[in-house]
Design a protein around this motif. Structure first.
Motif, PDB file in Angstrom:
ATOM      1  N   GLY A   1      -5.764  25.944   0.214  1.00 51.16           N
ATOM      2  CA  GLY A   1      -5.098  25.868  -1.115  1.00 51.16           C
ATOM      3  C   GLY A   1      -4.262  24.584  -0.904  1.00 51.16           C
ATOM      4  N   THR A   2      -4.173  24.157   0.460  1.00 56.91           N
ATOM      5  CA  THR A   2      -3.132  23.072   0.577  1.00 56.91           C
ATOM      6  C   THR A   2      -3.925  21.590   0.393  1.00 56.91           C
ATOM      7  OG1 THR A   2      -3.376  23.188   2.775  1.00 56.91           O
ATOM      8  CG2 THR A   2      -1.584  24.519   1.869  1.00 56.91           C
ATOM      9  N   SER A   3      -3.046  20.543   0.494  1.00 55.89           N
ATOM     10  CA  SER A   3      -3.934  19.222   0.157  1.00 55.89           C
ATOM     11  C   SER A   3      -4.159  18.705   1.843  1.00 55.89           C
ATOM     12  CB  SER A   3      -3.100  18.365  -0.601  1.00 55.89           C
ATOM     13  OG  SER A   3      -1.852  17.999   0.060  1.00 55.89           O
ATOM     14  N   PRO A   4      -4.723  17.538   1.853  1.00 54.67           N
ATOM     15  CA  PRO A   4      -4.846  16.816   3.273  1.00 54.67           C
ATOM     16  C   PRO A   4      -3.688  16.245   3.654  1.00 54.67           C
ATOM     17  CG  PRO A   4      -6.052  15.898   1.597  1.00 54.67           C
ATOM     18  CD  PRO A   4      -5.561  17.039   1.196  1.00 54.67           C
ATOM     19  N   VAL A   5      -2.566  15.922   2.644  1.00 54.27           N
ATOM     20  CA  VAL A   5      -1.480  14.990   3.209  1.00 54.27           C
ATOM     21  C   VAL A   5      -0.322  15.927   2.979  1.00 54.27           C
ATOM     22  CG1 VAL A   5      -2.658  13.031   2.690  1.00 54.27           C
ATOM     23  CG2 VAL A   5      -1.678  14.221   0.722  1.00 54.27           C
ATOM     24  N   GLY A   6       0.703  15.471   3.766  1.00 51.88           N
ATOM     25  CA  GLY A   6       2.170  15.986   3.529  1.00 51.88           C
ATOM     26  C   GLY A   6       2.861  15.407   2.389  1.00 51.88           C
ATOM     27  N   THR A   7       4.213  15.581   2.471  1.00 45.46           N
ATOM     28  CA  THR A   7       5.183  15.405   1.576  1.00 45.46           C
ATOM     29  C   THR A   7       5.754  13.878   2.134  1.00 45.46           C
ATOM     30  OG1 THR A   7       7.004  16.230   3.048  1.00 45.46           O
ATOM     31  CG2 THR A   7       5.953  17.662   1.175  1.00 45.46           C
ATOM     32  N   ARG A   8       6.591  13.213   1.337  1.00 40.88           N
ATOM     33  CA  ARG A   8       7.058  11.820   1.363  1.00 40.88           C
ATOM     34  C   ARG A   8       8.381  12.213   2.108  1.00 40.88           C
ATOM     35  NH1 ARG A   8       6.176   8.684  -3.889  1.00 40.88           N
ATOM     36  NH2 ARG A   8       4.449   9.930  -4.498  1.00 40.88           N
TER      37      ARG A   8
ATOM     38  N   GLU B   1       0.757  -1.167   0.012  1.00 43.11           N
ATOM     39  CA  GLU B   1       0.134  -0.103   0.066  1.00 43.11           C
ATOM     40  C   GLU B   1       0.937   1.391  -0.003  1.00 43.11           C
ATOM     41  OE1 GLU B   1      -4.057   1.718   2.455  1.00 43.11           O
ATOM     42  OE2 GLU B   1      -2.940   0.074   3.090  1.00 43.11           O
ATOM     43  N   PRO B   2       0.537   2.099  -0.852  1.00 46.28           N
ATOM     44  CA  PRO B   2       1.324   3.475  -0.751  1.00 46.28           C
ATOM     45  C   PRO B   2       1.301   4.124   0.466  1.00 46.28           C
ATOM     46  CG  PRO B   2       0.017   3.504  -2.666  1.00 46.28           C
ATOM     47  CD  PRO B   2      -0.320   1.950  -1.938  1.00 46.28           C
ATOM     48  N   ILE B   3       2.297   4.623   1.079  1.00 43.53           N
ATOM     49  CA  ILE B   3       2.371   5.319   2.416  1.00 43.53           C
ATOM     50  C   ILE B   3       1.460   6.401   2.558  1.00 43.53           C
ATOM     51  CG2 ILE B   3       4.204   6.835   2.095  1.00 43.53           C
ATOM     52  CD1 ILE B   3       5.240   5.967   5.008  1.00 43.53           C
ATOM     53  N   GLU B   4       1.149   7.126   1.473  1.00 47.17           N
ATOM     54  CA  GLU B   4       0.057   8.049   1.352  1.00 47.17           C
ATOM     55  C   GLU B   4      -1.368   7.737   1.861  1.00 47.17           C
ATOM     56  OE1 GLU B   4       3.368   9.185  -1.424  1.00 47.17           O
ATOM     57  OE2 GLU B   4       1.977   7.400  -1.181  1.00 47.17           O
TER      58      GLU B   4
ATOM     59  N   VAL C   1      -3.338   8.210   5.465  1.00 45.05           N
ATOM     60  CA  VAL C   1      -4.872   8.676   5.457  1.00 45.05           C
ATOM     61  C   VAL C   1      -5.572   7.998   6.257  1.00 45.05           C
ATOM     62  CG1 VAL C   1      -6.677   9.528   3.919  1.00 45.05           C
ATOM     63  CG2 VAL C   1      -4.379  10.369   3.382  1.00 45.05           C
ATOM     64  N   ASP C   2      -5.640   6.449   5.780  1.00 46.41           N
ATOM     65  CA  ASP C   2      -6.382   5.431   6.348  1.00 46.41           C
ATOM     66  C   ASP C   2      -6.444   5.478   7.605  1.00 46.41           C
ATOM     67  OD1 ASP C   2      -7.468   5.069   3.808  1.00 46.41           O
ATOM     68  OD2 ASP C   2      -6.349   3.036   3.383  1.00 46.41           O
TER      69      ASP C   2
ATOM     70  N   ASP D   1      10.528   0.098   4.624  1.00 48.44           N
ATOM     71  CA  ASP D   1      10.199   0.764   3.249  1.00 48.44           C
ATOM     72  C   ASP D   1      11.182   1.816   3.189  1.00 48.44           C
ATOM     73  OD1 ASP D   1       8.248  -1.120   3.222  1.00 48.44           O
ATOM     74  OD2 ASP D   1       6.523   0.275   3.579  1.00 48.44           O
ATOM     75  N   ARG D   2      11.631   2.571   4.368  1.00 43.86           N
ATOM     76  CA  ARG D   2      12.569   3.649   4.262  1.00 43.86           C
ATOM     77  C   ARG D   2      11.568   4.923   3.698  1.00 43.86           C
ATOM     78  NH1 ARG D   2      18.778   2.665   3.184  1.00 43.86           N
ATOM     79  NH2 ARG D   2      18.728   4.565   3.948  1.00 43.86           N
ATOM     80  N   LYS D   3      10.404   4.850   4.250  1.00 41.06           N
ATOM     81  CA  LYS D   3       9.612   6.120   3.677  1.00 41.06           C
ATOM     82  C   LYS D   3       8.984   6.455   5.028  1.00 41.06           C
ATOM     83  CE  LYS D   3       8.590   4.009  -0.693  1.00 41.06           C
ATOM     84  NZ  LYS D   3       7.387   3.544  -1.323  1.00 41.06           N
ATOM     85  N   ARG D   4       8.597   8.004   4.895  1.00 41.30           N
ATOM     86  CA  ARG D   4       7.802   8.676   5.859  1.00 41.30           C
ATOM     87  C   ARG D   4       6.816   9.547   5.176  1.00 41.30           C
ATOM     88  NH1 ARG D   4      11.835  10.868   3.552  1.00 41.30           N
ATOM     89  NH2 ARG D   4      12.380  12.760   3.427  1.00 41.30           N
ATOM     90  N   PHE D   5       5.841  10.084   5.985  1.00 37.74           N
ATOM     91  CA  PHE D   5       4.595  10.662   5.477  1.00 37.74           C
ATOM     92  C   PHE D   5       3.949  11.567   6.679  1.00 37.74           C
ATOM     93  CE2 PHE D   5       0.524  11.735   3.547  1.00 37.74           C
ATOM     94  CZ  PHE D   5       0.913  12.123   2.419  1.00 37.74           C
ATOM     95  N   ILE D   6       3.713  12.710   6.210  1.00 37.89           N
ATOM     96  CA  ILE D   6       2.909  13.516   7.398  1.00 37.89           C
ATOM     97  C   ILE D   6       1.353  13.586   6.674  1.00 37.89           C
ATOM     98  CG2 ILE D   6       2.630  15.688   8.465  1.00 37.89           C
ATOM     99  CD1 ILE D   6       5.716  15.771   8.457  1.00 37.89           C
TER     100      ILE D   6
END
Length: 126
Positions: A119-126, A68-71, A75-76, A104-109
């Protein structure tokens, strides 16, 4: 019958968020990578932010999000755990989820709608 069971298993694998334990504090170190002292410090800081700014911060580590994508995982998880103080007033979903997938060596906010600027999205950067 076998088809229904295999479809249920496939759906369960695609939604690992449901299998995660509910949080007991602001820090959920499910990958077991934080020392007790670090967890305590982060919990204290997040508690201060919660009480003084009415904003909840959740810090979560997992080993992997599988395929599953970290984004989407973030959100889930944000929605499943109900992060943020909802229902106080319109736009009061003031939450922030910091997710780290160690293997996975990934992070997300992921942020709630009350934490965003127009004007911003509900998710942050990787």
């Amino acid at each position: 019958m076998l088809l229904a069971v295999s479809m249920w298993c496939a759906a369960a694998l695609c939604q690992p968020v449901k299998s995660l334990p509910k949080p007991t504090g602001y820090v959920s170190d499910l990958a077991r990578v934080m020392s007790p002292q670090v967890k305590q410090q982060i919990n204290l800081l997040c508690g201060q932010v919660d009480h003084q700014a009415n904003a909840q911060i959740a810090v979560v580590t997992v080993e992997t999000t599988e395929d599953e994508p970290i984004e989407q995982f973030a959100v889930d998880l944000y929605q499943a755990w109900g992060i943020g103080k909802k229902g106080i007033k319109e736009g009061s979903d003031r939450g922030l989820l910091i997710l780290v997938a160690v293997k996975d060596r990934k992070r997300f906010i992921a942020t709630g709608y009350g934490r965003r600027h127009p004007g911003t999205s509900p998710v942050g950067t990787r």
